[in-house]
Every structure is written in C-alpha cells, then in structure tokens.
Design an enzyme around this catalytic site. Structure first.
Site, PDB file in Angstrom:
ATOM      1  N   GLU A 249       0.776  -1.294   0.170  1.00 23.84           N
ATOM      2  CA  GLU A 249      -0.163  -0.026  -0.145  1.00 23.84           C
ATOM      3  C   GLU A 249       1.056   1.537   0.568  1.00 23.84           C
ATOM      4  O   GLU A 249       0.801   2.016  -0.539  1.00 23.84           O
ATOM      5  CB  GLU A 249      -0.575   0.056   1.429  1.00 23.84           C
ATOM      6  CG  GLU A 249      -1.744   1.137   1.483  1.00 23.84           C
ATOM      7  CD  GLU A 249      -2.485   1.237   0.529  1.00 23.84           C
ATOM      8  OE1 GLU A 249      -1.984   2.408  -0.296  1.00 23.84           O
ATOM      9  OE2 GLU A 249      -3.322   0.322  -0.115  1.00 23.84           O
ATOM     10  N   ASP A 253       1.036   4.254  -3.323  1.00 22.99           N
ATOM     11  CA  ASP A 253       1.239   5.039  -3.266  1.00 22.99           C
ATOM     12  C   ASP A 253       2.018   6.653  -3.724  1.00 22.99           C
ATOM     13  O   ASP A 253       1.738   7.289  -4.216  1.00 22.99           O
ATOM     14  CB  ASP A 253       0.265   5.356  -1.470  1.00 22.99           C
ATOM     15  CG  ASP A 253      -1.496   4.810  -1.750  1.00 22.99           C
ATOM     16  OD1 ASP A 253      -1.611   4.467  -2.022  1.00 22.99           O
ATOM     17  OD2 ASP A 253      -1.498   5.349  -0.058  1.00 22.99           O
ATOM     18  N   SER A 449      -6.933   2.081  -3.555  1.00 16.84           N
ATOM     19  CA  SER A 449      -6.225   2.416  -3.033  1.00 16.84           C
ATOM     20  C   SER A 449      -4.884   2.860  -4.103  1.00 16.84           C
ATOM     21  O   SER A 449      -4.512   3.909  -4.127  1.00 16.84           O
ATOM     22  CB  SER A 449      -5.262   1.380  -3.304  1.00 16.84           C
ATOM     23  OG  SER A 449      -5.826   0.744  -1.955  1.00 16.84           O
ATOM     24  N   ILE A 487     -19.151   6.256 -16.687  1.00 15.36           N
ATOM     25  CA  ILE A 487     -18.865   4.947 -17.210  1.00 15.36           C
ATOM     26  C   ILE A 487     -20.723   4.251 -17.379  1.00 15.36           C
ATOM     27  O   ILE A 487     -21.121   4.128 -16.071  1.00 15.36           O
ATOM     28  CB  ILE A 487     -18.431   3.657 -15.807  1.00 15.36           C
ATOM     29  CG1 ILE A 487     -16.528   5.134 -16.135  1.00 15.36           C
ATOM     30  CG2 ILE A 487     -17.912   2.514 -16.459  1.00 15.36           C
ATOM     31  CD1 ILE A 487     -16.056   4.522 -17.335  1.00 15.36           C
TER      32      ILE A 487
END
Length: 519
Positions: A249, A253, A449, A487
């Site tokens: 993670e 990021d 994320s 979308i």
C-alpha cells in the site's frame, strides 16, 4: 458528588467471533487522545453550508485563522488539564487547532478516569488487541466539552484497499498494465510536475524502501520526488519486507503520486492501525503547518458499521476542517463491491462515505497506445475484487447530490436516501493495473487504493498550475458533469453503472483537462 455522563456514541459491542482472553496489565502505560468541541460551532456550520453549496466567494481559511476561530477554546483545554491532574494522568501534547489533547498514563488510571474496563481480546481476523465494551463516562465539567475519547481500545480499525495481480489468471482474461505516467496521459491530465505542492499520504502500517523508489523513478525516467516520513503516535516508516502486506500500500501510493507529480513534496504520515491512530494521522496532516499539504490521499478504510459513532464523527469533523482549509481529500471507496466485505448486506466504506472527501471508485480499463478503447466498472468476479460503492446509512444526501438516483443491478433505480459513494473513479482492476516496484519485486497492483493517489496527483497538478488550491472539489465536479468519462457498463454487485452518476463509478473516470477547467 461528581455526576458521570455516558459519552454519546462511545458505545462498543463485543463483535461476533471475539473473545476475552485475559486482563490488561494495570501498570501498562498507554496514550489516549481526547477531542474537544469546536469554538463558534454555529458560525462554522454556516461557513460549511456555503462551502458545500459551492459558493465561489468563500476563500479557504488559513490554518492560523481556523485554529483561532474554530479550534478548541483555552478554557476547554484547561478543563481537560484539571481532569488529567485529578486522575494522575499527564498531558503529553495539546493541539488547539486540531482540538485534541493527548493524555498519557497507566491502564489502571484510565480505567478509573473514564469508568471503563479494558481487557485483552482475540478475534480470528483482527488478532489480539486491547478492547472494552459499553460506554465511556465523563464528569459534569467535561460533559458537552469532550466529543471523543480515542485510544483506550487499539483494535485494528481499517484495511488497505489494494490488490496485487494474482500470478495465475485464466488464459481468457486479458491482462494489461500501465505505468502511472501512461494513465495520466490516457486520462488527459494537464501538463505539469506539481512543483510547489505537497501531497499528504496516510498509512496505517508498513513502510517504503528508498532503494525501491530510486530504482522505480529512474526506470520510468522521472526525477525522484522528495519523500518525507512523518511519524505519528510512535509510528514510523517500517517496511516489513512483505509486498503483500502494508508495504504494498505504502509503496503503491508513493510511486503513483511521485511518478505523476515528481516536483511535489510527498509527506507520508505513518500511524498505528487503530481508530485513534487513523484519526490522529489525518488530523496531523490536515493541520500540518510545516508541510502544508494541499491534497491528501487515503487508501485505507472500513465498513461504516465497524466504526463507533464517536470515531466516525471525530474523523468526519477533521475532514470538515480540511474542506474549510481548502485541502482536497481523496479516499478509496473499497475493493469488495457493494457489500464492502461485510456479511450483513450492502455497506459503504468510511472515510470514503464522508461528505467532505472525494470518494474514488474503480474501473477496468482497456487502451491502445494513445486512447482508451473500453472502460467498465471494475468487477473481477467472486475471487477478484470490485469497486466499492453504494449509499451511506451514516450521512445524509449532500447538497451537491440532491436529486440523484442509484441504479440497481436488478434493474430500476432509487432516489438517494443517503450520501452516494463513490464520486469519481479510475483504473483499479489488477488485470489492467499499475506497474510498481515493492520490496525489490516488480509487480502489478490494482484496487481503489491506486485511484485515490491518481486523483490526488491530478489535483496537485491543477493546484500547481493555478497557484492556489482547488479545495473542496465535489460541488464543482457535480455542477460540470461532462468532465468525467461516463462509465455505463458493469456492476459492483447490487448496483449497476448507468448514464450520469452511479453507485459504482460515481461521475466516471477523469478527463484531466476538463476537470482542470471545471476547478
């Protein structure tokens, strides 16, 4: 005789699958932080109403003005000091701007001070932690002054929202992957390197290796950004060496933001994975007068039902301060579809469900060399992940979502009865994911994320070009619906994509140039 009052929203139940395994050591020292009411709350509420309505005449407050007018009152802090002294607790830190006082003491002292019983618990998923059940009590003179008492329990609060591409994927599943600069180009981000901006990133564990970052940016041919680690509550940059854990993670990021805005400073706020740690880290980032982030990316969260209402309100109030300061918060909407991984039906993820953040959902993206060929809702089926989204049961419909409906996967649509999640989306399927380097291993990662830092990097580019922060962007984006790629195909379980806003991908994925124009 001192009358005690139950602190509203502090009720904790023993979760299913949790058992008490023993007493806590009464002599063990812990830190607990107390959040206080805001000065001039009515005036602040009036200001927020104008911000939520997208009133262009409202200028962001400076951090100094927020502290002075809407921080904690000196007399309220004095009351907490007196309470601490009466119970043998020490005041470790006071932050009037963040309306928080950090208290330090033994478990025995805290049990007596707040009339709680702290015990050791075991949970099959969360492991061992310090916990409590029932409510927290405060005396007469803190009644109405204290809004939350956090840190008595330290159960893991949130989970990261990233997914590493599985090594074996059925042959028929088409696999593609992109570098962050390629995605920035496919999504037509305006040119720029984020110079002069700071992007804050919140992390609840794990760490990054400088060697990974050096190699990664050098392979991309991008100049290496300045990355600063900020330790909150005794936490810090501690890579575990396991790319499947929180390191994945943290590194994801940083690499996404750094590859798109290499000249921005990246401040990574590391904290413990507990509600107290999470809230304190976001608060430290929002009120940071050293790094002054203009945009903050949060890729961690948990279903609304997992939060106590005092924790949820405390964090929401920090996010509200961010909106008043003109700090944009991008939060991942979750990777487990419309259920958010909970067994009790549909749920949305918090903090993405806060009306003060830009909630970021996920798509599955296919592209040729220079253009998007197809983009649908991210939903990789039972064993894969799917874009988190749905309708909040904790927050009312914000001004800028009035009149919208959520389309159900079974057909039909319902007017929103709560805050709709997400607001926007971006590429999130690990099958069409992001090329990153974690703990020395080249890998492809997806998850919402990745979408939060992608949008954070876009906002940082826009801020740098404009020379001022875009601030609370939601009202502006909803007023300019054509700025996102709508979308209209796919579902996330209970909800389906549809024309306009939907509870899978929000307004859609970014057309960066148009977003910049709208902001």
């Amino acid at each position: 005789m001192v009358t005690k009052h139950a602190l509203p929203g502090s009720e904790r139940k023993v979760e299913q699958g949790t058992k008490v395994i023993g007493q806590c050591d009464p002599a063990e020292r812990i830190d607990v932080f107390v959040m206080l009411r805001r000065q001039q709350q009515a005036q602040f509420d009036a200001l927020m109403k104008r911000i939520e309505a997208g009133d262009a005449s409202v200028k962001p407050l400076s951090r100094e003005a927020l502290a002075k007018d809407y921080g904690a009152a000196p007399e309220d802090i004095a009351k907490v000091r007196a309470f601490a002294a009466a119970h043998g607790l020490t005041v470790a830190r006071e932050d009037p701007a963040a309306r928080s006082v950090l208290l330090s003491g033994t478990i025995a002292q805290f049990q007596s001070a707040f009339e709680v019983k702290l015990e050791r618990y075991q949970h099959h998923a969360a492991g061992q932690f310090r916990g409590r059940s029932g409510t927290i009590s405060v005396p007469d003179d803190l009644h109405g002054v204290v809004e939350a008492v956090l840190g008595l329990d330290n159960r893991p609060q949130a989970r990261p929202h990233f997914r590493i591409r599985p090594p074996f994927v059925p042959a028929r599943a088409q696999q593609e992957s992109y570098t962050p600069p390629q995605l920035a180009s496919l999504y037509q981000f305006p040119q720029g390197d984020g110079g002069g901006q700071c992007v804050g990133i919140i992390e609840l564990g794990g760490g990054y290796n400088t060697s990974d970052l050096k190699t990664y940016f050098s392979n991309l041919g991008v100049s290496e950004p300045t990355v600063t680690s900020v330790g909150v509550d005794q936490a810090g940059n501690k890579p575990s060496g396991d790319p499947n854990g929180p390191d994945g993670e943290v590194t994801l990021d940083i690499e996404i933001v750094g590859a798109i805005v290499p000249r921005a400073t990246i401040a990574v706020y590391f904290t413990q994975n507990s509600d107290a740690g999470f809230i304190d880290a976001v608060s430290r980032a929002v009120h940071d007068t050293t790094h002054k982030p203009s945009v903050i990316s949060i890729s961690w969260g948990a279903p609304e039902s997992v939060w106590t209402s005092q924790s949820m309100q405390a964090l929401n109030s920090v996010l509200q301060s961010a909106a008043a300061l003109g700090v944009t918060i991008c939060a991942a909407s979750g990777d487990s579809g419309s259920s958010d991984g909970s067994s009790g039906g549909d749920e949305v993820d918090f903090p993405a469900s806060s009306p003060y953040v830009l909630a970021c959902g996920g798509t599955h993206l296919s592209a040729s060399a220079s253009a998007i060929t197809r983009e649908v809702v991210w939903n990789d089926g039972q064993l894969g992940g799917a874009s988190g989204g749905g309708v909040s049961t904790a927050f009312a419909v914000p001004a800028w979502q009035q009149g919208l409906s959520a389309t159900s996967a079974s057909g039909g649509s319902q007017p929103l009865r709560g805050r709709g999640v997400p607001d926007v989306a971006g590429d999130a399927s690990p099958l069409t994911g992001y090329e990153v380097l974690v703990d020395g291993a080249q890998t492809v990662v997806g998850g919402t994320s990745a979408v939060a830092p992608l949008w954070a990097a876009l906002i940082a580019r826009i801020n740098a070009a404009k020379g001022q922060p875009a601030g609370f962007v939601n009202p502006k984006l909803y007023k300019a619906p054509g700025v996102c790629n709508d979308i209209t195909q796919g579902n996330n379980g209970s909800f389906a994509a549809s024309k306009g806003w939907d509870a899978c991908t929000g307004l859609g994925s970014p057309n960066g140039e148009k977003v910049a124009g709208a902001l």
